[in-house]
Design a protein around this motif. Sequence first.
Motif, PDB file in Angstrom:
ATOM      1  N   ARG A  25       1.120  -0.648  -2.125  1.00  0.00           N
ATOM      2  CA  ARG A  25       0.040   0.299  -2.961  1.00  0.00           C
ATOM      3  C   ARG A  25       0.080   1.766  -1.337  1.00  0.00           C
ATOM      4  O   ARG A  25       0.051   2.800  -1.821  1.00  0.00           O
ATOM      5  CB  ARG A  25      -1.337  -0.388  -2.826  1.00  0.00           C
ATOM      6  CG  ARG A  25      -2.729   0.827  -3.141  1.00  0.00           C
ATOM      7  CD  ARG A  25      -3.804  -0.145  -2.947  1.00  0.00           C
ATOM      8  NE  ARG A  25      -3.954  -1.676  -4.047  1.00  0.00           N
ATOM      9  CZ  ARG A  25      -3.299  -1.323  -5.097  1.00  0.00           C
ATOM     10  NH1 ARG A  25      -3.928  -0.644  -5.969  1.00  0.00           N
ATOM     11  NH2 ARG A  25      -4.087  -2.719  -6.597  1.00  0.00           N
ATOM     12  N   GLU A  26       0.137   1.041  -0.187  1.00  0.00           N
ATOM     13  CA  GLU A  26      -0.454   2.607   0.675  1.00  0.00           C
ATOM     14  C   GLU A  26       1.476   2.834   0.769  1.00  0.00           C
ATOM     15  O   GLU A  26       1.095   4.025   0.723  1.00  0.00           O
ATOM     16  CB  GLU A  26      -0.396   1.884   2.102  1.00  0.00           C
ATOM     17  CG  GLU A  26      -2.011   1.159   2.439  1.00  0.00           C
ATOM     18  CD  GLU A  26      -2.118   0.937   3.594  1.00  0.00           C
ATOM     19  OE1 GLU A  26      -2.190   1.352   4.959  1.00  0.00           O
ATOM     20  OE2 GLU A  26      -3.684  -0.118   3.485  1.00  0.00           O
ATOM     21  N   MET A  27       2.380   2.465   0.988  1.00  0.00           N
ATOM     22  CA  MET A  27       3.155   3.007   1.439  1.00  0.00           C
ATOM     23  C   MET A  27       3.472   4.151  -0.555  1.00  0.00           C
ATOM     24  O   MET A  27       4.166   5.572  -0.175  1.00  0.00           O
ATOM     25  CB  MET A  27       4.044   2.005   0.977  1.00  0.00           C
ATOM     26  CG  MET A  27       4.938   1.024   1.872  1.00  0.00           C
ATOM     27  SD  MET A  27       6.086   0.089   1.448  1.00  0.00           S
ATOM     28  CE  MET A  27       7.566   0.717   1.501  1.00  0.00           C
ATOM     29  N   ALA A  28       3.545   3.857  -1.723  1.00  0.00           N
ATOM     30  CA  ALA A  28       3.578   4.301  -2.387  1.00  0.00           C
ATOM     31  C   ALA A  28       2.268   5.915  -2.399  1.00  0.00           C
ATOM     32  O   ALA A  28       2.580   7.049  -2.612  1.00  0.00           O
ATOM     33  CB  ALA A  28       3.015   3.449  -4.323  1.00  0.00           C
ATOM     34  N   SER A  29       1.167   5.868  -1.261  1.00  0.00           N
ATOM     35  CA  SER A  29       0.095   6.705  -1.922  1.00  0.00           C
ATOM     36  C   SER A  29       0.721   7.343  -0.956  1.00  0.00           C
ATOM     37  O   SER A  29       0.737   8.392  -1.052  1.00  0.00           O
ATOM     38  CB  SER A  29      -1.153   6.147  -1.350  1.00  0.00           C
ATOM     39  OG  SER A  29      -2.250   7.242  -1.249  1.00  0.00           O
ATOM     40  N   GLY A  30       1.236   6.989   0.479  1.00  0.00           N
ATOM     41  CA  GLY A  30       1.664   7.788   1.194  1.00  0.00           C
ATOM     42  C   GLY A  30       3.338   8.880   1.157  1.00  0.00           C
ATOM     43  O   GLY A  30       3.345  10.322   1.435  1.00  0.00           O
ATOM     44  N   ALA A  31       3.629   8.063   0.187  1.00  0.00           N
ATOM     45  CA  ALA A  31       5.162   9.057   0.107  1.00  0.00           C
ATOM     46  C   ALA A  31       4.637  10.634  -1.079  1.00  0.00           C
ATOM     47  O   ALA A  31       5.219  11.156  -1.403  1.00  0.00           O
ATOM     48  CB  ALA A  31       6.640   7.937  -1.291  1.00  0.00           C
ATOM     49  N   LEU A  32       4.064   9.309  -2.289  1.00  0.00           N
ATOM     50  CA  LEU A  32       3.191  10.438  -3.840  1.00  0.00           C
ATOM     51  C   LEU A  32       2.677  11.829  -2.456  1.00  0.00           C
ATOM     52  O   LEU A  32       3.103  13.150  -2.950  1.00  0.00           O
ATOM     53  CB  LEU A  32       2.669   9.740  -4.747  1.00  0.00           C
ATOM     54  CG  LEU A  32       1.592  10.645  -4.827  1.00  0.00           C
ATOM     55  CD1 LEU A  32       3.401  10.925  -6.150  1.00  0.00           C
ATOM     56  CD2 LEU A  32       0.439   9.970  -5.321  1.00  0.00           C
ATOM     57  N   GLN A  33       1.993  11.456  -1.349  1.00  0.00           N
ATOM     58  CA  GLN A  33       1.057  12.736  -0.589  1.00  0.00           C
ATOM     59  C   GLN A  33       2.632  13.284   0.173  1.00  0.00           C
ATOM     60  O   GLN A  33       2.372  14.702   0.215  1.00  0.00           O
ATOM     61  CB  GLN A  33       0.061  12.237   0.374  1.00  0.00           C
ATOM     62  CG  GLN A  33      -0.399  13.446   0.936  1.00  0.00           C
ATOM     63  CD  GLN A  33      -1.474  11.966   1.766  1.00  0.00           C
ATOM     64  OE1 GLN A  33      -1.859  11.394   1.615  1.00  0.00           O
ATOM     65  NE2 GLN A  33      -2.122  13.398   2.575  1.00  0.00           N
TER      66      GLN A  33
END
Length: 163
Positions: free
Chosen positions: A83-91
């Motif tokens: 979840r944090e990986m996806a959010s971090g990559a998106l940002q």
Amino acid sequence: MDKDLRQLSIQTGQSLLSRGATLTTAESCTGGWIAKVITDISGSSAWFEQGFVTYSNQAKITMLGVDPATLEAHGAVSEATVREMASGALQAAEADYAISVSGIAGPDGGSAEKPVGTVWFGFAAADGKVLVSGQQFTGDRDAIRAQAVAFALRTLNREFLEK
């Protein structure tokens, strides 16, 4: 490239292109394989600018902003981490969509709690939609990784791009 993965990449690209949207990836166990099948498609630079291969925990922290406490509490192969990986990559990529993946492709590294073939996926969209999915794949290292790549692209298409 596998015919099915090629077709999934083409479908993903067409859907993103029709929306004027971009995709980024944050990959651990697939080692950049999702980004590879995407960039095998001519013209993919119109909808794919960058991917992150964050194999180590430190890379997940440094490149994607994964909280060290999340890794400590849940491990790299977990719902919370992807979840944090996806959010971090998106940002970090300023993309419209992100796929993250972390798993145990084997043949070593499995446990009773997280056996070989356990793979977690995160999907995030700039509009705030997030989806997380845990899967159990079978086969050798390459088979598990190939199944993970296909699952990631199918799920992105089905849950985010076909609507």
